[in-house]
Design a protein around this motif. Structure first.
Motif, PDB file in Angstrom:
ATOM      1  N   ALA A  43      73.068  32.270  58.583  1.00 46.01           N
ATOM      2  CA  ALA A  43      72.859  33.504  59.333  1.00 46.01           C
ATOM      3  C   ALA A  43      71.700  33.342  60.322  1.00 46.01           C
ATOM      4  O   ALA A  43      70.623  32.867  59.951  1.00 46.01           O
ATOM      5  CB  ALA A  43      72.567  34.652  58.370  1.00 46.01           C
ATOM      6  N   PRO A  44      71.891  33.732  61.590  1.00 53.68           N
ATOM      7  CA  PRO A  44      70.840  33.569  62.605  1.00 53.68           C
ATOM      8  C   PRO A  44      69.509  34.211  62.217  1.00 53.68           C
ATOM      9  O   PRO A  44      68.444  33.650  62.476  1.00 53.68           O
ATOM     10  CB  PRO A  44      71.451  34.243  63.839  1.00 53.68           C
ATOM     11  N   GLU A  45      69.581  35.408  61.587  1.00 51.89           N
ATOM     12  CA  GLU A  45      68.333  36.081  61.221  1.00 51.89           C
ATOM     13  C   GLU A  45      67.584  35.336  60.124  1.00 51.89           C
ATOM     14  O   GLU A  45      66.354  35.439  60.013  1.00 51.89           O
ATOM     15  CB  GLU A  45      68.605  37.530  60.799  1.00 51.89           C
ATOM     16  N   LYS A  46      68.303  34.575  59.292  1.00 50.09           N
ATOM     17  CA  LYS A  46      67.658  33.761  58.256  1.00 50.09           C
ATOM     18  C   LYS A  46      67.085  32.486  58.859  1.00 50.09           C
ATOM     19  O   LYS A  46      65.971  32.061  58.531  1.00 50.09           O
ATOM     20  CB  LYS A  46      68.651  33.423  57.146  1.00 50.09           C
ATOM     21  N   LEU A  47      67.834  31.867  59.760  1.00 50.94           N
ATOM     22  CA  LEU A  47      67.356  30.654  60.427  1.00 50.94           C
ATOM     23  C   LEU A  47      66.105  30.931  61.255  1.00 50.94           C
ATOM     24  O   LEU A  47      65.245  30.059  61.409  1.00 50.94           O
ATOM     25  CB  LEU A  47      68.460  30.090  61.327  1.00 50.94           C
ATOM     26  N   ALA A  48      65.999  32.156  61.755  1.00 49.38           N
ATOM     27  CA  ALA A  48      64.849  32.516  62.588  1.00 49.38           C
ATOM     28  C   ALA A  48      63.536  32.479  61.817  1.00 49.38           C
ATOM     29  O   ALA A  48      62.460  32.401  62.424  1.00 49.38           O
ATOM     30  CB  ALA A  48      65.057  33.906  63.189  1.00 49.38           C
ATOM     31  N   ALA A  49      63.609  32.528  60.499  1.00 49.20           N
ATOM     32  CA  ALA A  49      62.393  32.516  59.682  1.00 49.20           C
ATOM     33  C   ALA A  49      61.795  31.116  59.557  1.00 49.20           C
ATOM     34  O   ALA A  49      60.657  30.965  59.114  1.00 49.20           O
ATOM     35  CB  ALA A  49      62.695  33.074  58.285  1.00 49.20           C
ATOM     36  N   PHE A  50      62.562  30.093  59.945  1.00 44.71           N
ATOM     37  CA  PHE A  50      62.107  28.709  59.832  1.00 44.71           C
ATOM     38  C   PHE A  50      61.393  28.249  61.101  1.00 44.71           C
ATOM     39  O   PHE A  50      61.661  28.738  62.194  1.00 44.71           O
ATOM     40  CB  PHE A  50      63.298  27.782  59.563  1.00 44.71           C
ATOM     41  N   HIS A  51      60.505  27.294  60.945  1.00 45.85           N
ATOM     42  CA  HIS A  51      59.826  26.682  62.087  1.00 45.85           C
ATOM     43  C   HIS A  51      60.878  26.099  63.021  1.00 45.85           C
ATOM     44  O   HIS A  51      61.848  25.471  62.574  1.00 45.85           O
ATOM     45  CB  HIS A  51      58.872  25.589  61.595  1.00 45.85           C
ATOM     46  N   PRO A  52      60.730  26.281  64.333  1.00 43.07           N
ATOM     47  CA  PRO A  52      61.775  25.846  65.283  1.00 43.07           C
ATOM     48  C   PRO A  52      62.036  24.345  65.304  1.00 43.07           C
ATOM     49  O   PRO A  52      63.113  23.921  65.738  1.00 43.07           O
ATOM     50  CB  PRO A  52      61.250  26.342  66.637  1.00 43.07           C
ATOM     51  N   SER A  53      61.107  23.534  64.841  1.00 40.18           N
ATOM     52  CA  SER A  53      61.318  22.082  64.892  1.00 40.18           C
ATOM     53  C   SER A  53      62.119  21.555  63.701  1.00 40.18           C
ATOM     54  O   SER A  53      62.504  20.374  63.682  1.00 40.18           O
ATOM     55  CB  SER A  53      59.966  21.358  64.952  1.00 40.18           C
ATOM     56  N   ILE A  54      62.407  22.392  62.709  1.00 36.75           N
ATOM     57  CA  ILE A  54      63.152  21.942  61.533  1.00 36.75           C
ATOM     58  C   ILE A  54      64.616  21.706  61.901  1.00 36.75           C
ATOM     59  O   ILE A  54      65.254  22.539  62.538  1.00 36.75           O
ATOM     60  CB  ILE A  54      63.049  22.974  60.394  1.00 36.75           C
ATOM     61  N   SER A  55      65.154  20.566  61.495  1.00 34.94           N
ATOM     62  CA  SER A  55      66.564  20.249  61.714  1.00 34.94           C
ATOM     63  C   SER A  55      67.380  20.769  60.533  1.00 34.94           C
ATOM     64  O   SER A  55      67.117  20.393  59.386  1.00 34.94           O
ATOM     65  CB  SER A  55      66.760  18.736  61.846  1.00 34.94           C
ATOM     66  N   HIS A  56      68.358  21.618  60.815  1.00 41.13           N
ATOM     67  CA  HIS A  56      69.178  22.208  59.758  1.00 41.13           C
ATOM     68  C   HIS A  56      70.532  21.507  59.677  1.00 41.13           C
ATOM     69  O   HIS A  56      71.189  21.257  60.692  1.00 41.13           O
ATOM     70  CB  HIS A  56      69.397  23.697  60.022  1.00 41.13           C
ATOM     71  N   VAL A  57      70.933  21.197  58.459  1.00 46.25           N
ATOM     72  CA  VAL A  57      72.256  20.640  58.184  1.00 46.25           C
ATOM     73  C   VAL A  57      72.964  21.630  57.265  1.00 46.25           C
ATOM     74  O   VAL A  57      72.493  21.914  56.162  1.00 46.25           O
ATOM     75  CB  VAL A  57      72.155  19.261  57.506  1.00 46.25           C
ATOM     76  N   TYR A  58      74.079  22.159  57.750  1.00 45.64           N
ATOM     77  CA  TYR A  58      74.794  23.206  57.005  1.00 45.64           C
ATOM     78  C   TYR A  58      75.697  22.582  55.947  1.00 45.64           C
ATOM     79  O   TYR A  58      76.592  21.805  56.238  1.00 45.64           O
ATOM     80  CB  TYR A  58      75.613  24.066  57.969  1.00 45.64           C
ATOM     81  N   LEU A  59      75.437  22.936  54.696  1.00 45.17           N
ATOM     82  CA  LEU A  59      76.177  22.377  53.573  1.00 45.17           C
ATOM     83  C   LEU A  59      77.562  22.992  53.417  1.00 45.17           C
ATOM     84  O   LEU A  59      78.531  22.316  53.078  1.00 45.17           O
ATOM     85  CB  LEU A  59      75.368  22.576  52.283  1.00 45.17           C
ATOM     86  N   SER A  60      77.667  24.300  53.643  1.00 45.37           N
ATOM     87  CA  SER A  60      78.946  25.003  53.586  1.00 45.37           C
ATOM     88  C   SER A  60      79.633  24.860  52.232  1.00 45.37           C
ATOM     89  O   SER A  60      80.828  24.552  52.149  1.00 45.37           O
ATOM     90  CB  SER A  60      79.883  24.508  54.702  1.00 45.37           C
ATOM     91  N   TYR A  61      78.850  25.079  51.167  1.00 39.18           N
ATOM     92  CA  TYR A  61      79.441  25.009  49.822  1.00 39.18           C
ATOM     93  C   TYR A  61      78.601  25.892  48.897  1.00 39.18           C
ATOM     94  O   TYR A  61      77.572  25.476  48.387  1.00 39.18           O
ATOM     95  CB  TYR A  61      79.460  23.573  49.309  1.00 39.18           C
ATOM     96  N   LEU A  62      79.041  27.123  48.696  1.00 37.68           N
ATOM     97  CA  LEU A  62      78.278  28.087  47.909  1.00 37.68           C
ATOM     98  C   LEU A  62      78.725  28.121  46.455  1.00 37.68           C
ATOM     99  O   LEU A  62      79.900  27.905  46.148  1.00 37.68           O
ATOM    100  CB  LEU A  62      78.421  29.485  48.515  1.00 37.68           C
ATOM    101  N   PHE A  63      77.775  28.398  45.572  1.00 30.16           N
ATOM    102  CA  PHE A  63      78.040  28.578  44.152  1.00 30.16           C
ATOM    103  C   PHE A  63      77.690  30.009  43.755  1.00 30.16           C
ATOM    104  O   PHE A  63      76.680  30.546  44.219  1.00 30.16           O
ATOM    105  CB  PHE A  63      77.171  27.638  43.310  1.00 30.16           C
ATOM    106  N   SER A  64      78.498  30.613  42.910  1.00 26.88           N
ATOM    107  CA  SER A  64      78.124  31.888  42.301  1.00 26.88           C
ATOM    108  C   SER A  64      77.191  31.614  41.128  1.00 26.88           C
ATOM    109  O   SER A  64      76.997  30.450  40.727  1.00 26.88           O
ATOM    110  CB  SER A  64      79.375  32.618  41.803  1.00 26.88           C
TER     111      SER A  64
END
Length: 413
Positions: A43-64
């Motif tokens: 979610a963009p609003e969640k990513l906005a909380a991180f420092h801009p230089s952090i590289s994000h890799v989306y896992l796309s695998y959620l667990f309940s």
């Protein structure tokens, strides 16, 4: 220096775990380190909380929650090759995502589920090594629940969970290249439980606050809205709890203490922020004491709104019951309370007394002692003005000495 972190969390729910992750990641990035975070954050609003230089890799695998319990239970019981067959699809996804980081000396794993995945990936040769950040002690939680259980079957069920979690911890911690502990006491506990831990590359990184927490302002518009919405009157003094309603959380104890104090002090309100396993028990306690008109259950709130809710209060209480885990670690809700500028009451756990000798930062009570909690709450309400002056310097001290900015360097040393 490059750091590769892994977390299954999607940050949809804010709490102590997400606060710690953000604090560590952001401060490392702010210090000029290359930081990669493999996670389910999208979610963009969640990513906005991180420092801009952090590289994000989306896992796309959620667990309940149930998925997590089953995953960890099976990993604790089964050999790795059989376990991998059961989770072939997930393994395939992890193999793809982790491929660029196979040459990293160590990958850092954050939460309990993540730590288990680190062990699995290492055993399957997908990573060269892993470091676990120890957020909690599941074995202690299950043992505590077993001791509290009233029925034989329930007690047996929790002891089985305790045994399985101990099997898993033994596997995970003995294969780790390093472990991050929240305190010296926690390190000593794990070294005693799992002697192989003492030979690892270990770090002590306390639960502290993100630097941004100290800059969080009170939203005056929201505050005004809440005063009206909650019907808080000018003459009322407000007691606040904000955190998880869990077995060790002590919220029922706070309600019982508040019921006692409200017989001596008029015009009191109790606001309960959060949710969890004992939520229904707490609602029943409020009905039992006839406090429906003065106790309000707020539910979950965004972490960014916490400072505003705290500003409604005169006294903030962290009522945790006696438990081994709280002796080992300072909970983030206590630190959050300290920077609010309000009078704070917290259990006199060893971890807390280390920071708060002679009630330097806040008042303390004997954990699990409802009578003493009531005494301290009554004292705080009676001497409110004097205590506000006494603790006026607490926020500045905490923001200077107890943030991740002053602690994350341990990981790069």
């Amino acid at each position: 220096m490059r750091f590769v972190f892994f977390g299954m969390n999607d940050f949809s729910h804010e709490g102590g775990g997400t606060i710690r992750m953000l604090g560590i990641l952001n401060e490392l990035a702010a210090s000029g380190h290359e930081v990669v975070f493999i996670s389910n954050v999208q979610a963009p609003e969640k990513l906005a909380a991180f420092h801009p230089s952090i590289s994000h890799v989306y896992l796309s695998y959620l667990f309940s929650r149930q998925d997590k319990r089953i995953f960890q239970g099976l990993l604790g019981l089964l050999p790795v090759f059989l376990f991998t067959l059961l989770y072939a699809r997930f393994f395939k996804r992890l193999k793809t995502v982790m491929a660029p980081y196979q040459t990293a000396d160590s990958v850092y794993f954050f939460e309990y589920l993540d730590n288990s995945i680190g062990y699995w990936l290492f055993q399957k040769g997908l990573i060269r090594g892993y470091v676990n950040d120890l957020h909690g002690v599941a074995t202690l939680e299950f043992k505590f629940q077993a001791q509290l259980a009233t029925g034989l079957l329930q007690r047996i069920r929790f002891y089985i969970k305790y045994w399985v979690s101990n099997q898993l911890d033994c596997k995970v911690f003995t294969k780790a290249h390093g472990l991050i502990f929240a305190s010296k006491a926690m390190q000593q506990y794990f070294e005693q439980q799992y002697p192989a831990v003492s030979a690892k590359k270990n770090y002590i990184l306390p639960y502290v606050l993100s630097s941004g927490a100290c800059d969080s302002p009170v939203d005056l518009g929201l505050r005004e809205q809440l005063v009206t919405q909650l019907g808080i009157l000018p003459q009322q003094r407000v007691v606040l709890f904000a955190g998880a309603f869990k077995k060790t959380g002590g919220v029922p104890d706070l309600i019982a203490a508040f019921a006692s104090v409200s017989r001596e002090h008029s015009d009191l309100r109790l606001l309960l922020v959060g949710d969890g396993p004992t939520y229904a028990e707490c609602q029943e306690a409020v009905r039992h004491y006839g406090l429906e008109s003065v106790v309000t259950f707020i539910g979950r709130i965004p972490y960014t709104h916490l400072r505003t809710y705290q500003d409604l209060a005169h006294v903030i209480v962290c009522p945790d019951k006696q438990n081994v885990y709280s002796e080992l670690i300072v909970h983030v809700k206590y630190l959050d309370a300290l920077i609010s500028g309000k009078v704070v009451i917290n259990g006199s756990f060893k971890s807390v007394v280390e920071l708060n000798p002679d009630d330097f930062l806040s008042l303390t009570f004997t954990p699990s002692d409802v009578s003493h909690l009531a005494t301290q709450l009554s004292y705080a309400l009676t001497h409110l003005e004097a205590l506000q002056k006494r603790y006026a310097g607490t926020p500045a001290y905490v923001c200077e000495s107890l943030t991740y900015a002053s602690h994350v360097t341990v990981l790069s040393s």
